[in-house]
Design a protein around this motif. Structure first.
Motif, mmCIF file in Angstrom:
data_model
loop_
_atom_site.group_PDB
_atom_site.id
_atom_site.type_symbol
_atom_site.label_atom_id
_atom_site.label_comp_id
_atom_site.label_asym_id
_atom_site.label_seq_id
_atom_site.Cartn_x
_atom_site.Cartn_y
_atom_site.Cartn_z
ATOM 1 N N THR A 154 0.861 -1.886 -0.107
ATOM 2 C CA THR A 154 0.087 0.198 0.078
ATOM 3 C C THR A 154 0.788 0.857 0.473
ATOM 4 O O THR A 154 0.408 2.405 -0.531
ATOM 5 C CB THR A 154 -0.897 0.283 0.596
ATOM 6 O OG1 THR A 154 -0.109 -0.858 2.608
ATOM 7 C CG2 THR A 154 -2.019 -1.094 0.958
ATOM 8 N N THR A 201 -2.529 3.433 -6.479
ATOM 9 C CA THR A 201 -3.045 2.599 -8.147
ATOM 10 C C THR A 201 -4.061 3.422 -7.822
ATOM 11 O O THR A 201 -4.316 4.244 -6.729
ATOM 12 C CB THR A 201 -4.051 1.048 -7.417
ATOM 13 O OG1 THR A 201 -4.409 1.662 -5.913
ATOM 14 C CG2 THR A 201 -2.961 -0.088 -6.967
ATOM 15 N N ARG A 202 -5.032 3.427 -9.200
ATOM 16 C CA ARG A 202 -6.482 4.174 -9.984
ATOM 17 C C ARG A 202 -7.119 3.155 -9.843
ATOM 18 O O ARG A 202 -6.826 2.545 -10.976
ATOM 19 C CB ARG A 202 -5.725 5.225 -10.188
ATOM 20 C CG ARG A 202 -6.107 6.533 -10.184
ATOM 21 C CD ARG A 202 -5.821 7.345 -11.351
ATOM 22 N NE ARG A 202 -4.918 6.530 -12.366
ATOM 23 C CZ ARG A 202 -5.539 7.139 -13.742
ATOM 24 N NH1 ARG A 202 -6.588 8.108 -13.784
ATOM 25 N NH2 ARG A 202 -4.955 7.058 -14.899
ATOM 26 N N TYR A 222 -16.187 9.364 -10.359
ATOM 27 C CA TYR A 222 -14.790 8.164 -9.479
ATOM 28 C C TYR A 222 -15.404 7.803 -8.446
ATOM 29 O O TYR A 222 -15.633 6.351 -8.085
ATOM 30 C CB TYR A 222 -13.956 9.168 -9.650
ATOM 31 C CG TYR A 222 -12.718 8.176 -9.303
ATOM 32 C CD1 TYR A 222 -11.527 7.809 -10.182
ATOM 33 C CD2 TYR A 222 -13.002 7.864 -8.096
ATOM 34 C CE1 TYR A 222 -11.099 6.674 -9.608
ATOM 35 C CE2 TYR A 222 -11.165 7.542 -7.722
ATOM 36 C CZ TYR A 222 -10.120 6.946 -8.400
ATOM 37 O OH TYR A 222 -9.080 5.655 -7.590
ATOM 38 N N SER A 223 -15.935 8.718 -7.416
ATOM 39 C CA SER A 223 -16.543 8.100 -6.073
ATOM 40 C C SER A 223 -17.673 8.026 -5.942
ATOM 41 O O SER A 223 -17.421 6.820 -4.914
ATOM 42 C CB SER A 223 -16.340 9.534 -4.843
ATOM 43 O OG SER A 223 -16.814 10.608 -5.897
ATOM 44 N N THR A 256 -15.793 3.560 -6.875
ATOM 45 C CA THR A 256 -14.646 3.515 -5.572
ATOM 46 C C THR A 256 -14.727 4.491 -4.320
ATOM 47 O O THR A 256 -15.160 5.832 -4.313
ATOM 48 C CB THR A 256 -12.805 3.181 -6.735
ATOM 49 O OG1 THR A 256 -12.103 2.910 -5.312
ATOM 50 C CG2 THR A 256 -12.727 4.071 -6.875
ATOM 51 N N GLN A 257 -13.957 3.893 -3.544
ATOM 52 C CA GLN A 257 -13.723 4.858 -2.328
ATOM 53 C C GLN A 257 -12.374 5.225 -2.071
ATOM 54 O O GLN A 257 -12.053 5.665 -0.570
ATOM 55 C CB GLN A 257 -14.284 4.348 -1.039
ATOM 56 C CG GLN A 257 -15.765 4.418 -0.534
ATOM 57 C CD GLN A 257 -17.102 3.492 -1.892
ATOM 58 O OE1 GLN A 257 -16.477 2.440 -2.378
ATOM 59 N NE2 GLN A 257 -17.884 3.873 -2.655
ATOM 60 N N ASP A 258 -12.202 5.420 -2.802
ATOM 61 C CA ASP A 258 -10.472 6.316 -2.702
ATOM 62 C C ASP A 258 -10.637 7.009 -1.926
ATOM 63 O O ASP A 258 -9.579 8.185 -1.436
ATOM 64 C CB ASP A 258 -9.823 6.406 -3.823
ATOM 65 C CG ASP A 258 -9.609 5.029 -4.879
ATOM 66 O OD1 ASP A 258 -9.670 3.871 -3.500
ATOM 67 O OD2 ASP A 258 -8.273 4.462 -5.641
ATOM 68 N N CYS A 275 -6.652 13.614 -5.224
ATOM 69 C CA CYS A 275 -6.293 13.095 -6.346
ATOM 70 C C CYS A 275 -4.953 12.851 -5.311
ATOM 71 O O CYS A 275 -4.389 11.770 -6.008
ATOM 72 C CB CYS A 275 -6.807 13.573 -7.466
ATOM 73 S SG CYS A 275 -8.824 13.815 -8.111
ATOM 74 N N SER A 293 -4.227 11.027 -2.382
ATOM 75 C CA SER A 293 -4.648 9.347 -3.106
ATOM 76 C C SER A 293 -4.240 8.554 -3.706
ATOM 77 O O SER A 293 -3.734 7.412 -3.950
ATOM 78 C CB SER A 293 -6.244 8.813 -2.676
ATOM 79 O OG SER A 293 -6.697 9.584 -3.960
ATOM 80 N N TRP A 294 -3.303 9.176 -4.984
ATOM 81 C CA TRP A 294 -3.018 8.492 -5.737
ATOM 82 C C TRP A 294 -1.296 8.224 -5.991
ATOM 83 O O TRP A 294 -0.470 7.865 -6.295
ATOM 84 C CB TRP A 294 -3.396 9.224 -7.773
ATOM 85 C CG TRP A 294 -4.923 8.870 -7.747
ATOM 86 C CD1 TRP A 294 -5.284 7.606 -6.572
ATOM 87 C CD2 TRP A 294 -5.809 8.938 -8.507
ATOM 88 N NE1 TRP A 294 -7.092 8.127 -6.909
ATOM 89 C CE2 TRP A 294 -7.108 8.838 -8.477
ATOM 90 C CE3 TRP A 294 -5.377 10.236 -9.143
ATOM 91 C CZ2 TRP A 294 -8.055 9.298 -8.988
ATOM 92 C CZ3 TRP A 294 -6.386 10.935 -10.129
ATOM 93 C CH2 TRP A 294 -8.342 9.867 -9.738
ATOM 94 N N ASP A 342 -8.497 0.808 8.849
ATOM 95 C CA ASP A 342 -7.896 0.816 7.388
ATOM 96 C C ASP A 342 -7.428 -1.218 7.811
ATOM 97 O O ASP A 342 -6.120 -1.720 8.670
ATOM 98 C CB ASP A 342 -6.670 1.834 7.304
ATOM 99 C CG ASP A 342 -5.894 1.436 6.397
ATOM 100 O OD1 ASP A 342 -6.708 -0.058 5.662
ATOM 101 O OD2 ASP A 342 -5.083 2.163 5.698
#
Ligand SMILES: [Zn+2]
Ligand SMILES: [Zn+2]
Lengths: 219, 1090
Positions: free
Chosen positions: B26, B31-32, B380-381, B384-386, B438, B441-442, B508
């Motif tokens: 992680t 990841t995206r 996007y949201s 997924t829950q990124d 963004c 998280s990416w 998490d």
């Protein structure tokens, strides 16, 4: 064992090293464009010849294993023939081992074979000179507590270090440095040569340092 | 109960490794999710009217276009300071003269002489700063990560909406020249293209000269709307020489001439963009996130003036801003996934340069941009829950406020410039906030997580090393080993969960696992720490013998060099061969190969092992040479990594169906079927040798009849698959049906065989009639029913002996053949027979997933492991009462063999090399919506060797006992064999080999040995994954990190998981046999008592 023996061993070993230097520095007088890397095969041949010659010379002069029994001429001839056969056999055996280790089977056959020859020169020829064509004696020398003299001890060390050098020589081949010496089998032959030289240097020193512990049973 | 705790302990150790791998992953693998939505001209990004004139002009979409053509010059690795103007230096300071400074003089001249026509920016690049990721970003406007989830691993083609796609759908002609990475990314998108290989980073000129050959002619002939030229020379010069080299000055001067030439040819409707895709470090590398790597130059030039005054200093902008800017300037929709912010300063309200109208144009550009970003975030949201929900909501509010302000400004044409300014500021604030979440998280390596993951892995390896020592030490108890750490781990996990619940943050699961693992490791670390100082020589701290340690270290060191990772397919057999020859040499050195009469007795001093050789001298050498030969032959099935263009993949890795020429195809088909039959025959022969084929138990019947059926099914399937096209049309339906049914039937047969094996693992022939009457007489010394394990231990060998006698007697009655009896009893090989049967049952379905000719490799695989086991058994002395240990060299060689087989089955640790066709075995029509079935099939194909070797790992422990039968026969004449176990000294002269029953004699030692074996195997695999993780994190700036190290880490990690599961299964199988054997004995004993 006496210190004079160790000294004699040191001198003979230095002579062997000297023969390798000769094989590098003499051919340029006769051949144009001679260099160890570019005309590698020629150097392999000369080096093998020089080392063999010096080993034979030393064998005739020093006679480390004095055999008491007198032998006839025919016996001597068969002995020499046997030595030849053993040498060739060891070359072919090593060639097979290299191929099994991943050397190309068809391309570069000559190169691979000459590598086998030079490694045999560093390992088999001294064995033949010292022990004669006697496989059992060889096996004895290369086992724990099998050596009976400093000559055999030195033989053990140089042989093992030649093999280890050749083995280590294979490591740079995959690296992407693009150097001329990374081509098969140059790095391996160089590794074997360095290993042999290192063994020649180390063995008298090692024997000297450990001379208290070394007690050879003579038969 | 000890068995269960062994399994649980191993599971717990695996959990530690998994937690470490997950934590590291992680932090390292960003990841995206890739969305495939497209923006389109007809569909505006949000409600509200589009700016005036949008629909009036032709070729205009969301905004009127300002340029109709564009020339995009990408100079790879053009760092910002390469392009920075060199002001005449301040007096007093020494002039700075570096090869890369001030070489782009034309930029400086243009900026000074035509300040309204040119702009220079410092563009900030998002890591990873590798070319492919940057090209994706420069066309999609997004933040590509290493794993863009949903992308097709087999090709690099961009599936997201991008500029190139928008250009082609708007009917623009794109001409490309340069780096061939574009070919992979945009297959078929260019109207004309000149690709040059980007592979050789030492070649500075091929690509650039190739471009220059075509650039000006193309420019002049005018058959283009968009011209893209991607120069690689600067980047390659960086990699080869570094920026501080005179060669760099030459290269930059060449680029300077190119720019000058282009500027001279530019027409009024054309925009020139000169951009670097990333920077480079002091050494000329890139890929990471250091300041030099992330600052690239961006230069815009237009023959028509840009609005507004030129800035004093170059502005700093994010690199992705170029995407929406170019899209709107060219009158195209902004790509759907763009998160860049439009460069508002470049937009003017048309011909009149009135401040109000240009401010309005800027505001509308930003508003469209913001609408598009908001739409993307929403989509996007939802998928997924990124992204963080709270922050997202705040941004939504900001956007609606700004949007309302903008609408108001439109309604009120008399509004001042001031209101527009605030609208612009709010929109910019929204766009920056969106980018920030963004990036959060990416695009950030989490160094803390990477370090934590690596530390956990290291601690787990450490634990394996120590626990494997403790497991065989006397006074070892299983229970405290397990209970304390689990209790600690649970406590910590609960503490963490409670803490996060009280603070209200999201739980998490990765962190939770890591916390639990760390907590449960603490008591161990404490124990080691406590025992560190006191009376522990180094030998016990490093229990691995020196030479094996050296081999392990060499193997680990190779993970840190990209050349060696690429060449691992060759280096692994080399190391394996070296280890094998070393083992043979060591056996000889220790005097275990030659009979002592060869080595004169006086030579063997007292320190030498007195154990006489068990085999003839040539035996081990033959095994070694045979192993080398098999390894070499398996190496013929070699697939080349893409990094070495000189290498040729083996032609034998293609399916037979692709072959032309009937004769050769038939010959190969025959060979493949032959190898299947040989495999089957070898296994049956082996089972027969240990008399495991005699009993009427169901698994034995399955081996006798089910296995040939599986071979038949496989052969028939191959025949159909390789000749499917040649079938006559009326048989097509039948062929199609059979190619669905046959593989499933084989897999089903294998599964039923495994179930049978689990149900009745003991395949011992019991002769009821005469045997029962005799047994009673033997058992008289023992009275009373067996109450405890110890009693059973006493009884079992007696029964065993009796049965042997009985069997022997029967044989003697039939034919007086003495020596046959030695091997003629199946109880001695009961564990390994089950293992081998299970392995062959596993191998067949796995084999079916590979192409036909890999069957030869599977045959070699079994042969190799057979030879290796024999060689290792020759070196492992069987210590009779225990403790039993499996030496490190055995485990290392086994793991090396597994890796070597991974490569010789045609795999490589890179994504394009995955055998996707495996997903269609048995499912020729595809899978519909299900994703896990193809994933399992492809995974089983890729990690087949990991699975087989891990399941077969317990054979390492069993085999020396199996080989005892041969050794003992030869030793019979020698005086003074090992002391037999306490109960039966009078039976010593019988000398029948107990073989694997010795393990049952000492169940405690047996369990400890299994635990130790598992821990050692996990250690050898664990240090590999640790080395991969360290290599990936230390070399995260390396040129090859996303091409070599990261894929290697992923493959190694999945391989570890598969191997550990396989190991647990293998050990569990042995324990199942053990349990079944116990109940079998009990059944046999109890009738005697009545
Ligand atoms: Zn680049
Ligand atoms: Zn580069």
């Amino acid at each position: 064992m006496k210190d004079t023996d160790i000294k004699r061993l040191l001198y003979t070993n230095l002579l062997c090293i000297f023969s390798i230097f000769l094989s590098i520095f003499i051919p340029p007088f006769f051949l144009d464009n001679f260099s160890v890397l570019e005309t590698h095969l020629i150097w392999l041949c000369t080096c093998s010849t020089f080392v063999t010659a010096v080993n034979l010379l030393l064998y005739l002069v020093v006679k480390p294993n004095v055999s008491s029994k007198r032998s006839s001429l025919s016996h001597k001839v068969t002995r020499v023939l046997k030595c030849w056969i053993y040498f060739l056999m060891s070359c072919f055996f090593l060639h097979v081992i290299f191929v099994l280790y991943g050397a190309p089977l068809i391309e570069l056959v000559l190169e691979t074979f000459l590598f086998a020859v030079i490694l045999s020169t560093f390992t088999t020829v001294p064995c033949l000179c010292l022990l004669g064509p006697n496989l059992k004696a060889w096996l004895r020398v290369f086992s724990r507590n099998g050596v009976t003299s400093i000559w055999e001890n030195s033989l053990q060390i140089t042989t093992i270090s030649s093999f280890v050098g050749a083995w280590l020589g294979a490591f740079p081949i995959p690296l992407d440095w693009e150097r001329p010496w990374q081509v098969w089998p140059i790095s391996c032959t160089l590794g074997a040569t360095f290993g042999y030289v290192a063994g020649l240097v180390i063995s008298p020193l090692w024997i000297y340092w450990n001379r208290k512990q070394l007690t050879y049973k003579t038969n | 109960m000890q068995k269960v705790s062994v399994l649980l302990f191993l599971t717990w150790v695996c959990f530690l490794f998994y937690a470490g791998i997950a934590l590291f992953t992680t932090g390292f693998l960003l990841t995206r999710l890739e969305l495939t939505n497209q923006s389109s001209c007809q569909e505006p990004p949000g409600p509200g009217s589009l700016p005036q004139g949008s629909h009036g002009k032709s070729g205009a979409c969301w905004m009127p276009s300002q340029f109709s053509r564009v020339v995009l010059v990408l100079i790879d690795a053009l760092r910002f300071d390469f392009a920075q103007p060199q002001h005449s230096h301040v007096p007093g300071e020494p002039p700075v003269s570096l090869p890369f400074l001030g070489k782009l003089g034309s930029l400086q001249r243009i900026l000074e002489s035509q300040p309204h026509h040119a702009r220079l920016y410092r563009s900030l690049v998002d890591p990873p700063t590798t070319t492919m990721q940057r090209l994706k970003a420069l066309t999609t406007g997004s933040l590509p990560t290493f794993i863009d989830a949903g992308s097709n691993f087999a090709s690099h083609a961009i599936v997201e909406d991008n500029l190139i796609k928008q250009l082609t759908s708007a009917g623009k002609r794109i001409v490309f020249m340069g780096d061939d990475t574009w070919k992979e990314l945009f297959p078929g998108a260019f109207s004309q293209a000149f690709f040059f290989s980007s592979f050789n980073v030492r070649d500075l000129h091929t690509v650039d000269n190739g471009i220059l050959e075509h650039l000006y002619p193309t420019m002049d002939n005018g058959e283009w709307d968009v011209l893209i030229a991607h120069f690689l020379g600067v980047d390659h010069c960086g990699h080869k020489h570094g920026p501080h080299h005179p060669e760099m000055a030459k290269k930059l001067s060449q680029m300077d001439q190119v720019i000058q030439g282009l500027v001279d040819r530019l027409e009024n409707d054309t925009l020139l963009v000169v951009a670097g895709d990333h920077g480079m470090t002091m050494n000329g590398d890139h890929g990471g996130d250091s300041e030099l790597e992330v600052s690239a130059a961006l230069f815009l030039y237009s023959p028509t003036a840009f609005p507004g005054a030129p800035p004093e200093e170059p502005e700093v902008i994010p690199q992705v801003s170029l995407v929406p800017t170019l899209a709107l300037l060219l009158g195209l929709p902004i790509p759907f996934g763009n998160i860049g912010e439009v460069m508002a300063g470049l937009f003017s309200g048309g011909s009149d340069s009135e401040p109000y109208s240009s401010a309005l144009a800027q505001a509308s550009a930003l508003h469209i941009n913001a609408q598009q970003v908001s739409r993307f975030l929403h989509t996007y949201s939802a998928a997924t829950q990124d992204l963080q929900v709270k922050e997202l909501r705040r941004l939504q509010n900001l956007f609606s406020k700004a949007s309302a302000g903008y609408q108001q400004a439109l309604q009120n044409p008399q509004g001042t410039e001031e209101t527009l300014r605030t609208v612009v500021a709010e929109l910019q604030q929204f766009l920056r906030g969106a980018r920030a979440i963004c990036i959060e998280s990416w695009a950030r390596f989490s160094l803390v997580r990477m370090a934590g993951g690596a530390a956990l892995l290291a601690a787990a390896c450490f634990l394996c090393l120590f626990a494997s020592q403790w497991a065989v030490s006397p006074g070892f108890f299983f229970r405290p080993l397990l209970l304390i750490p689990v209790a600690w781990g649970l406590t910590w996990a609960i503490l963490y969960a409670g803490l996060s619940a009280t603070t209200g943050s999201k739980l998490d699961s990765v962190i939770l696992g890591a916390v639990a693992a760390t907590g449960s490791l603490l008591p161990f670390l404490w124990k080691i720490w406590a025992g560190w100082g006191s009376r522990r020589p180094l030998a016990t701290l490093l229990p691995i013998p020196g030479p094996v340690l050296l081999f392990l270290l060499i193997r680990l060191a190779t993970f840190f060099s990209d050349s060696f990772v690429v060449a691992e397919a060759r280096s692994t057999p080399f190391l394996l061969g070296s280890l094998i020859l070393f083992l043979v040499a060591q056996l000889h050195w220790e005097g275990q190969l030659l009979p002592p009469k060869l080595l004169t007795v006086s030579r063997l001093s007292s320190s030498a092992p007195t154990c006489p050789p068990r085999h003839s001298g040539a035996y081990a050498l033959r095994l070694g040479i045979g192993l080398l030969l098999c390894t070499r032959l398996a190496g013929l099935f070699h697939r080349c990594p893409e990094e070495t263009p000189a290498c040729h993949s083996s032609p034998w890795l293609s399916p037979l169906a692709s072959m032309v020429g009937g004769q050769a195809k038939n010959l190969w088909y025959g060979t493949c079927v032959g190898s299947l039959v040989a495999l089957l025959g070898a296994v049956r022969l082996w089972l027969h040798h240990y008399s495991n084929l005699k009993s009427p138990e169901p698994p034995v019947l399955f081996v006798r009849w089910g296995l040939p059926l599986m071979v038949l099914g496989t052969a028939a399937y191959w025949a159909l698959a390789s000749g499917a096209d040649e079938a006559p049309p009326r048989l097509q339906a039948l062929v199609a049906g059979a190619s669905v049914v046959l593989p499933r039937a084989v897999a089903g047969l294998a599964a039923s065989g495994l179930i049978l094996l689990l149900w009745r693992p003991v395949t011992v022939l019991v002769k009821a009639g005469a045997g029962a009457s005799r047994t009673r007489t033997i058992l008289t010394p023992f009275s009373g029913p067996p109450m405890s394990q110890a009693d059973l231990d006493y009884v079992v060998p007696q029964i065993y002996r009796h049965m042997q006698e009985e069997f022997q007697g029967r044989l003697e009655r039939i034919k007086s053949q003495g020596p046959v009896t030695v091997a003629a009893y199946q109880l001695g090989s009961v564990y390994s027979a089950t293992m081998v049967t299970a392995l062959i049952l596993l191998a067949f379905p796995l084999l079916l997933l590979h192409v036909e000719r890999i069957s030869l490799v599977f045959l070699l695989l079994f042969l190799q492991s057979f030879l290796l086991l024999h060689l290792l058994a020759a070196g492992i002395p069987v210590t009779i009462p225990g403790p039993f240990t499996v030496p490190w060299q055995a485990v290392s060689a086994w793991a090396l063999l597994a890796t070597q087989t991974f490569y010789s089955t045609g795999h490589q640790p890179v994504f394009p090399a995955i055998h996707w066709h495996a997903a269609f075995v048995g499912f020729p029509e595809g899978h519909g919506s299900s994703t896990w079935v193809p994933a399992v099939l492809v995974g089983a194909n890729t990690f087949a060797s990991h699975l087989l070797f891990a399941v077969g790992c317990p054979l390492l422990l069993l085999w020396p006992f199996l080989c005892e039968s041969q050794g003992r026969r030869k030793r019979r004449q020698l005086p003074g064999g090992e002391a037999e176990t306490r109960v039966r000294p009078e039976e010593e002269e019988e000398e029948e080999p107990l073989m694997e029953m010795r393990l049952r004699d000492a169940p405690h030692h047996f369990n400890a040995a299994l635990l130790q074996l598992g821990l050692k195997y996990l250690f050898v695999l664990g240090v590999q994954i640790l080395a991969c993780a360290l290599a990936a994190s230390i070399l995260r700036r390396h040129l090859m990190v996303w091409k070599v190290f990261a894929p290697k880490f992923i493959f190694e990690a999945i391989g570890f998981i598969v191997s550990s599961v396989g190991l647990l299964l293998g050990i569990a199988l042995v324990m199942r046999v053990d349990g079944a054997l116990s109940s079998w004995f009990r059944k046999l004993v109890l009738p005697q008592q009545r």
